[in-house]
Design a protein around this motif. Structure first.
Motif, PDB file in Angstrom:
ATOM      1  N   MET A 194       0.819  -1.211   0.000  1.00 12.20           N
ATOM      2  CA  MET A 194       0.000   0.000   0.000  1.00 12.20           C
ATOM      3  C   MET A 194       0.855   1.264   0.000  1.00 12.20           C
ATOM      4  SD  MET A 194      -2.796   1.739   0.198  1.00 12.20           S
ATOM      5  CE  MET A 194      -3.232   3.409   0.695  1.00 12.20           C
ATOM      6  N   TRP A 195       1.877   1.299   0.849  1.00 11.84           N
ATOM      7  CA  TRP A 195       2.619   2.542   1.091  1.00 11.84           C
ATOM      8  C   TRP A 195       3.971   2.598   0.388  1.00 11.84           C
ATOM      9  CZ3 TRP A 195       0.014   6.383   3.331  1.00 11.84           C
ATOM     10  CH2 TRP A 195      -1.112   6.053   4.085  1.00 11.84           C
ATOM     11  N   GLY A 196       4.495   1.448  -0.012  1.00 10.09           N
ATOM     12  CA  GLY A 196       5.807   1.415  -0.650  1.00 10.09           C
ATOM     13  C   GLY A 196       6.903   1.061   0.345  1.00 10.09           C
ATOM     14  N   GLU A 197       7.960   0.447  -0.158  1.00 11.91           N
ATOM     15  CA  GLU A 197       9.069   0.012   0.695  1.00 11.91           C
ATOM     16  C   GLU A 197       9.722   1.192   1.416  1.00 11.91           C
ATOM     17  OE1 GLU A 197       9.992  -2.960   1.378  1.00 11.91           O
ATOM     18  OE2 GLU A 197       9.046  -4.246  -0.151  1.00 11.91           O
ATOM     19  N   GLU A 198       9.881   2.311   0.717  1.00  8.39           N
ATOM     20  CA  GLU A 198      10.561   3.463   1.313  1.00  8.39           C
ATOM     21  C   GLU A 198       9.769   4.026   2.483  1.00  8.39           C
ATOM     22  OE1 GLU A 198      12.352   7.875   0.100  1.00  8.39           O
ATOM     23  OE2 GLU A 198      11.407   6.612  -1.426  1.00  8.39           O
ATOM     24  N   ALA A 199       8.462   4.131   2.331  1.00  8.11           N
ATOM     25  CA  ALA A 199       7.627   4.675   3.405  1.00  8.11           C
ATOM     26  C   ALA A 199       7.668   3.769   4.640  1.00  8.11           C
ATOM     27  CB  ALA A 199       6.191   4.856   2.930  1.00  8.11           C
ATOM     28  N   THR A 250       9.703  14.113   6.810  1.00  5.21           N
ATOM     29  CA  THR A 250       9.014  14.962   5.835  1.00  5.21           C
ATOM     30  C   THR A 250       8.428  14.134   4.699  1.00  5.21           C
ATOM     31  OG1 THR A 250      10.519  16.789   6.347  1.00  5.21           O
ATOM     32  CG2 THR A 250       9.276  16.943   4.300  1.00  5.21           C
ATOM     33  N   ASP A 251       9.216  13.174   4.188  1.00  2.00           N
ATOM     34  CA  ASP A 251       8.724  12.336   3.086  1.00  2.00           C
ATOM     35  C   ASP A 251       7.503  11.525   3.525  1.00  2.00           C
ATOM     36  OD1 ASP A 251      10.764  13.303   1.539  1.00  2.00           O
ATOM     37  OD2 ASP A 251      12.020  11.514   1.694  1.00  2.00           O
ATOM     38  N   LEU A 252       7.569  10.954   4.726  1.00  2.00           N
ATOM     39  CA  LEU A 252       6.449  10.146   5.211  1.00  2.00           C
ATOM     40  C   LEU A 252       5.223  11.015   5.467  1.00  2.00           C
ATOM     41  CD1 LEU A 252       5.461   7.359   6.071  1.00  2.00           C
ATOM     42  CD2 LEU A 252       6.301   7.853   8.375  1.00  2.00           C
ATOM     43  N   ILE A 277       1.484  10.685   3.631  1.00  2.00           N
ATOM     44  CA  ILE A 277       0.226  10.487   4.366  1.00  2.00           C
ATOM     45  C   ILE A 277      -0.774  11.580   3.999  1.00  2.00           C
ATOM     46  CG2 ILE A 277      -0.828  10.465   6.658  1.00  2.00           C
ATOM     47  CD1 ILE A 277       1.817   9.272   7.700  1.00  2.00           C
ATOM     48  N   ILE A 278      -0.283  12.822   3.947  1.00  2.00           N
ATOM     49  CA  ILE A 278      -1.150  13.953   3.583  1.00  2.00           C
ATOM     50  C   ILE A 278      -1.686  13.777   2.165  1.00  2.00           C
ATOM     51  CG2 ILE A 278      -1.231  16.448   3.189  1.00  2.00           C
ATOM     52  CD1 ILE A 278      -0.987  15.632   6.117  1.00  2.00           C
ATOM     53  N   LYS A 279      -0.823  13.369   1.246  1.00  2.00           N
ATOM     54  CA  LYS A 279      -1.236  13.182  -0.147  1.00  2.00           C
ATOM     55  C   LYS A 279      -2.313  12.113  -0.263  1.00  2.00           C
ATOM     56  CE  LYS A 279       0.547  11.862  -4.693  1.00  2.00           C
ATOM     57  NZ  LYS A 279       1.737  11.412  -5.456  1.00  2.00           N
ATOM     58  N   ARG A 280      -2.099  10.970   0.413  1.00  2.00           N
ATOM     59  CA  ARG A 280      -3.079   9.882   0.346  1.00  2.00           C
ATOM     60  C   ARG A 280      -4.403  10.289   0.987  1.00  2.00           C
ATOM     61  NH1 ARG A 280      -0.381   4.901  -0.514  1.00  2.00           N
ATOM     62  NH2 ARG A 280       1.051   5.340  -2.232  1.00  2.00           N
TER      63      ARG A 280
END
Length: 334
Positions: free
Chosen positions: A258-263, A308-310, A314-317
């Protein structure tokens, strides 16, 4: 920079460090900070004329919650031994950079002692030597005789030739927040405090506030997305990120599909930071194959980038789920 022991010498120096505010206490003691030790005196330097705005005279009074130098400022006079290169060409630049470091470390030791034990909570730690109102240095013989002295610049670290340029987006967000009266949310304030502590070279408090900011943002987003669960305010960051987000998106931050390996990796890192810093006060972080030392600016920056990336993801989703670009202005940084 390391030097061969045969190329080094010990020098006795006396620093006169002018703080930007008045501690309202005087006295003498020994001190120890960052590998240096010696003797310390704290004295008050009063102004010839009170500089309180709107007052020409302050007869025997003082200001409550005073973090100014309107009445006086404190001067720290410290003697300590410094090990430095013998060669003049190396000695001068070494002292040029080492003396401000000593001055800031000692100043913050004293300031935090006043905050903690004298309950002078209005005071703040210094971000760097540029906040000091000057440092003078006396070079002393072993018997205390002055053999040289100089005024030391404390502004070197604060001077840049880079142009100050704001983007149209920055200017637009700045104006919109003021025009609409948008008060920062708690997670945004915690993030700002984390950045301030980072500039003040306090990685422990920077990481602690960053952890609180993530937990607060998760709770905020879940609330804005309509999640209502009894006692959710008691949930841990891990439960908010996994069980909470699962209620909204069908998958928590432990789900790379759902969120990707990086997240998922970013969340695991931030969770480790929270556990190590908040629970144990430790700044060495191990997450998978990653080992970070938060005393190192590049490693601390990596944690801030992960946050910041995470947060942006979350905000985008959440925005996509609600059909709006940014739900309720809940972005951490915009």
């Amino acid at each position: 920079m390391a030097y061969d022991a045969n190329d080094e010498q010990e020098e006795l120096i006396e620093l006169a460090i002018n703080l930007p505010f008045w501690l309202k206490i005087e006295g003498s003691s020994a001190f120890a900070v960052h590998g240096y030790s010696g003797s310390l005196s704290i004295v008050s330097i009063f102004r010839d004329q009170v500089a309180v705005p709107g007052l020409s005279v302050l007869e025997g009074g003082r200001l409550l919650h005073d973090d100014t130098n309107y009445i006086a400022h404190s001067r720290l006079v410290a003697r300590t031994l410094v090990t430095c290169p013998k060669e003049p060409a190396k000695r001068r630049p070494f002292l040029f950079y080492e003396i401000p470091k000593i001055a800031v470390a000692l100043s913050n030791l004293v300031i935090n002692a006043a905050r903690l034990h004298l309950e002078d909570y209005i005071l703040r730690a210094l971000a760097g030597p540029h906040e000091l109102h000057g440092v003078s240095v006396k070079h002393l013989a072993p018997d205390g005789t002055v053999v040289g002295q100089a005024e030391h610049s404390t502004y070197v670290s604060a001077i840049t030739n880079d142009p100050l340029v704001y983007t149209d987006v920055q200017r637009g967000n700045f104006s919109a927040r003021i025009e609409q009266g948008l008060e920062p949310h708690l997670h945004q304030l915690l993030f700002l405090d984390a950045q301030t502590y980072r500039l003040k070279q306090n990685p422990r408090m920077a990481a602690a506030n960053l952890s609180l900011a993530l937990e607060s943002e998760l709770f905020f987003v879940l609330t804005e997305m309509g999640v209502v669960v009894d006692h959710m305010e008691d949930w841990t960051m891990n439960r908010l990120a996994i069980a909470g987000l699962r209620r909204v998106f069908g998958a928590g931050l432990d789900n790379p599909t759902m969120w990707g390996e990086e997240a998922v990796a970013n969340f695991e890192l931030l969770k480790r930071v929270r556990d190590r810093v908040m629970h144990k006060g430790q700044l060495t972080i191990r997450s998978g194959e990653i080992v970070l030392d938060l005393n190192v600016e590049a490693d601390l920056e990596r944690v801030f980038d992960a946050f910041t990336d995470l947060g942006d993801l979350i905000i985008k989703r959440a925005g996509e789920k609600r059909g709006v670009e940014r739900p309720c202005g809940c972005s951490i940084v915009k």
